[in-house]
Design a protein around this motif. Structure first.
Motif, mmCIF file in Angstrom:
data_model
loop_
_atom_site.group_PDB
_atom_site.id
_atom_site.type_symbol
_atom_site.label_atom_id
_atom_site.label_comp_id
_atom_site.label_asym_id
_atom_site.label_seq_id
_atom_site.Cartn_x
_atom_site.Cartn_y
_atom_site.Cartn_z
ATOM 1 N N VAL A 244 40.103 46.690 44.445
ATOM 2 C CA VAL A 244 41.172 45.694 44.554
ATOM 3 C C VAL A 244 40.767 44.421 43.808
ATOM 4 C CG1 VAL A 244 42.453 44.186 46.116
ATOM 5 C CG2 VAL A 244 42.077 46.586 46.723
ATOM 6 N N TRP A 245 39.521 43.960 44.053
ATOM 7 C CA TRP A 245 39.069 42.734 43.385
ATOM 8 C C TRP A 245 38.902 42.935 41.892
ATOM 9 C CZ3 TRP A 245 39.712 38.272 45.446
ATOM 10 C CH2 TRP A 245 39.660 38.120 46.836
ATOM 11 N N LEU A 246 38.455 44.104 41.468
ATOM 12 C CA LEU A 246 38.318 44.390 40.035
ATOM 13 C C LEU A 246 39.670 44.327 39.345
ATOM 14 C CD1 LEU A 246 36.658 45.349 37.564
ATOM 15 C CD2 LEU A 246 37.098 47.707 38.325
ATOM 16 N N PHE A 247 40.666 45.015 39.906
ATOM 17 C CA PHE A 247 42.008 45.016 39.313
ATOM 18 C C PHE A 247 42.666 43.637 39.418
ATOM 19 C CE2 PHE A 247 42.231 49.808 40.323
ATOM 20 C CZ PHE A 247 41.707 50.114 39.069
ATOM 21 N N THR A 248 42.304 42.905 40.476
ATOM 22 C CA THR A 248 42.857 41.561 40.638
ATOM 23 C C THR A 248 42.456 40.666 39.474
ATOM 24 O OG1 THR A 248 42.915 41.694 43.052
ATOM 25 C CG2 THR A 248 42.844 39.491 42.088
ATOM 26 N N TYR A 249 41.178 40.703 39.120
ATOM 27 C CA TYR A 249 40.702 39.845 38.025
ATOM 28 C C TYR A 249 41.174 40.347 36.660
ATOM 29 C CZ TYR A 249 37.631 37.122 35.022
ATOM 30 O OH TYR A 249 37.152 36.271 34.056
ATOM 31 N N VAL A 250 40.987 41.644 36.413
ATOM 32 C CA VAL A 250 41.237 42.178 35.074
ATOM 33 C C VAL A 250 42.732 42.299 34.781
ATOM 34 C CG1 VAL A 250 40.903 44.163 33.545
ATOM 35 C CG2 VAL A 250 39.045 43.422 35.049
ATOM 36 N N ILE A 251 43.481 42.907 35.687
ATOM 37 C CA ILE A 251 44.900 43.179 35.411
ATOM 38 C C ILE A 251 45.793 42.050 35.918
ATOM 39 C CG2 ILE A 251 46.817 44.760 35.799
ATOM 40 C CD1 ILE A 251 44.810 47.020 36.033
ATOM 41 N N ARG B 204 47.723 43.233 53.202
ATOM 42 C CA ARG B 204 46.846 42.181 52.694
ATOM 43 C C ARG B 204 46.335 42.462 51.289
ATOM 44 N NH1 ARG B 204 42.019 41.278 56.507
ATOM 45 N NH2 ARG B 204 42.165 43.561 56.611
ATOM 46 N N LYS B 205 45.967 43.704 51.029
ATOM 47 C CA LYS B 205 45.371 44.016 49.732
ATOM 48 C C LYS B 205 46.353 43.739 48.591
ATOM 49 C CE LYS B 205 42.055 47.442 51.426
ATOM 50 N NZ LYS B 205 41.623 48.856 51.391
ATOM 51 N N SER B 206 47.591 44.062 48.805
ATOM 52 C CA SER B 206 48.607 43.808 47.776
ATOM 53 C C SER B 206 48.802 42.310 47.579
ATOM 54 C CB SER B 206 49.930 44.466 48.162
ATOM 55 O OG SER B 206 49.790 45.867 48.227
ATOM 56 N N PHE B 207 48.797 41.562 48.688
ATOM 57 C CA PHE B 207 48.954 40.113 48.574
ATOM 58 C C PHE B 207 47.742 39.492 47.889
ATOM 59 C CE2 PHE B 207 48.541 35.751 50.166
ATOM 60 C CZ PHE B 207 49.768 35.241 49.775
ATOM 61 N N VAL B 208 46.551 39.963 48.232
ATOM 62 C CA VAL B 208 45.334 39.466 47.568
ATOM 63 C C VAL B 208 45.403 39.750 46.075
ATOM 64 C CG1 VAL B 208 42.862 39.923 47.294
ATOM 65 C CG2 VAL B 208 43.817 39.533 49.571
ATOM 66 N N TYR B 209 45.847 40.952 45.713
ATOM 67 C CA TYR B 209 45.961 41.319 44.295
ATOM 68 C C TYR B 209 46.839 40.331 43.541
ATOM 69 C CZ TYR B 209 47.600 43.808 40.155
ATOM 70 O OH TYR B 209 47.952 44.133 38.864
ATOM 71 N N LEU B 210 47.956 39.959 44.124
ATOM 72 C CA LEU B 210 48.878 39.053 43.440
ATOM 73 C C LEU B 210 48.413 37.597 43.508
ATOM 74 C CD1 LEU B 210 52.293 40.569 44.612
ATOM 75 C CD2 LEU B 210 51.208 40.832 42.378
ATOM 76 N N PHE B 211 48.103 37.117 44.708
ATOM 77 C CA PHE B 211 47.758 35.705 44.894
ATOM 78 C C PHE B 211 46.481 35.337 44.150
ATOM 79 C CE2 PHE B 211 45.445 32.390 47.220
ATOM 80 C CZ PHE B 211 46.366 31.355 47.154
ATOM 81 N N PHE B 212 45.434 36.125 44.337
ATOM 82 C CA PHE B 212 44.174 35.800 43.667
ATOM 83 C C PHE B 212 44.208 36.165 42.184
ATOM 84 C CE2 PHE B 212 42.726 35.442 48.021
ATOM 85 C CZ PHE B 212 41.895 34.335 47.938
ATOM 86 N N GLY B 213 45.174 36.956 41.775
ATOM 87 C CA GLY B 213 45.394 37.148 40.341
ATOM 88 C C GLY B 213 45.767 35.830 39.682
ATOM 89 N N THR B 214 46.537 35.020 40.416
ATOM 90 C CA THR B 214 46.890 33.684 39.927
ATOM 91 C C THR B 214 45.685 32.750 39.956
ATOM 92 O OG1 THR B 214 49.156 33.953 40.736
ATOM 93 C CG2 THR B 214 48.421 31.714 40.262
ATOM 94 N N VAL B 215 44.981 32.732 41.073
ATOM 95 C CA VAL B 215 43.848 31.817 41.241
ATOM 96 C C VAL B 215 42.743 32.115 40.241
ATOM 97 C CG1 VAL B 215 42.038 31.054 42.822
ATOM 98 C CG2 VAL B 215 44.364 31.439 43.677
ATOM 99 N N LEU B 216 42.389 33.391 40.091
ATOM 100 C CA LEU B 216 41.319 33.772 39.170
ATOM 101 C C LEU B 216 41.791 33.799 37.726
ATOM 102 C CD1 LEU B 216 39.723 36.699 41.246
ATOM 103 C CD2 LEU B 216 38.958 34.321 41.091
ATOM 104 N N GLY B 217 43.019 34.223 37.510
ATOM 105 C CA GLY B 217 43.533 34.337 36.149
ATOM 106 C C GLY B 217 43.721 33.008 35.456
#
Length: 406
Positions: free
Chosen positions: A87-94, A224-237
């Motif tokens: 989840v965290w890998l895809f959050t940052y990369v994608i 939660r995992k889906s929300f983390v993917y989207l929300f932290f995609g913004t924060v990290l991206g």
């Protein structure tokens, strides 16, 4: 890693930003002609008339936004059953890449480049759609402040893009600059509210309601995992991410004497050509997809300007170079001083603001005091009468010379 920034202050200038002047030069050129009556006159021709054909809107902006949002929604469904490490890998990369791309779409939508100025509602709705996967309401607020960045580029008081003095003091070391880049999502959102605060609008409230409802639906149906993917995609991206190099590359002083820089590299394909930043500031009404054509039309204006070819290198250079940091920005006070002097700083009267800014545009040396409307009219009459006198003198002189030759 603890080396401190060697630059002691921002670079202060007493001239206007370069884009208005360059835009006028590119759209029209002043030439001197000799009339049939042997009088010298001035005329204006269109230097690059084909530039006007690029102005307008581009449907591909909306298409790219919709496709990106759909990919993010599909990914949010797919990651809900994955292990957290994936989840965290895809959050940052994608998600980081795609959400950063969507945040840049606000830039195009904010200039009404998706559907044109004649369809503001369509542009607004597209902004709401683009904002969904980011989980943070921002599309309307971005537009409200971004226009000021174009109007008041580099102004000490009015440009919402300039770092605050507190940021400049806090993030001076190399470690501080790393934190500065990582904190860009927070700083980019809070900075305008501190520098040029404006009242909350109804459209921002609508944006907030839509976003919070979407966030609640994601948490309820996907987890939660889906929300983390989207929300932290913004924060990290928008933080320590390769695309974030555009925050630094656009206006930080990498070459003395230049305050705007373009980036020409492959990441432009997923960021609406935001890298063509000199071109965009010169012509903000040209869609990003067409900015490469603008550069080809006017190579004499763009090919010799300093530019970047790698956003990753921009980030590395920014952190390692002691001459670069939050203070590596050009600041000016010409426009804010003029608005203060005319009691227009509160933005309550757009007519008054435009009058003052018009005075500045016509004031070539930027040194004379700003005049009232009556004084401007009087000066204009004097200029006209002076030109007529000069013209009469020129005619008389040429007639005398002609008589002597005869």
């Amino acid at each position: 890693m603890g080396a401190r920034l060697s630059r002691s202050d921002f670079q202060w200038v007493y001239t206007d930003e370069p884009h208005t002047t360059r835009r006028k030069e590119m759209l029209r050129e002043l030439i001197f002609i000799l009339t049939e009556t042997c009088h010298f006159g001035r005329s204006q021709i269109e230097k690059y008339p084909q530039i006007k054909q690029l102005m307008g809107h581009d449907w591909r902006i909306a298409a790219q936004v919709v496709v990106t949002v759909l990919i993010q929604l599909i990914m949010a469904v797919l990651v809900r059953d994955l292990q957290w490490k994936y989840v965290w890998l895809f959050t940052y990369v994608i998600s980081g890449t795609l959400n950063h791309s969507l945040s840049i779409s606000f830039h195009e939508i904010g200039h009404n480049l998706a559907f044109g100025n004649h369809r503001p509602l369509a542009n607004r709705i597209l902004g709401y759609i683009a904002n969904l996967p980011l989980c943070i309401p921002s599309s309307v607020t971005f537009k409200k402040y971004h226009i000021d960045h174009h109007k008041f580029q580099g102004d000490d008081l009015l440009d919402p893009d300039l770092p605050t003095y507190f940021e400049a003091w806090l993030f001076q070391s190399r470690i501080g600059k790393v934190i500065y880049i990582a904190a860009q999502p927070l700083l980019y959102g809070v900075r305008p509210l501190l520098r040029v605060p404006k009242p909350l609008t109804l459209l921002e409230v609508v944006n907030l309601i839509i976003e919070f409802v979407f966030d609640g639906l994601v948490m309820y149906f996907l987890g939660r995992k889906s929300f983390v993917y989207l929300f932290f995609g913004t924060v990290l991206g928008l933080g320590l991410h390769p695309i974030s190099g555009h925050f630094i590359s656009e206006h930080y002083i990498f070459v003395e004497g230049y305050e705007t820089y373009s980036y020409y590299g492959p990441m432009n394909y997923i960021t609406y050509n935001v890298g063509y930043h000199n071109e965009h500031h010169d012509f903000p009404n040209i869609p990003g997809y067409l900015l490469p054509k603008l550069k080809k039309i006017a190579p004499d204006y763009y090919d010799n300007l300093p530019c970047h070819t790698s956003w990753i290198k921009v980030i590395i250079d920014f952190v390692r170079n002691p001459d670069l940091g939050p203070k590596s920005r050009i600041r000016r006070t010409m426009r804010s001083d003029a608005l203060r002097a005319n009691n227009a700083i509160d933005f309550k009267s757009k007519t008054k603001i435009n009058e003052v800014l018009h005075d500045i545009d016509n004031n070539n040396n930027h040194q004379t005091p700003h005049l009232s409307k009556e004084e401007r009219i009087l000066n204009y009459k004097k200029k006209i009468s002076g030109k007529m006198s000069d013209s009469s003198s020129t005619v008389e002189h040429m007639n005398n010379e002609h008589s002597k030759q005869e």
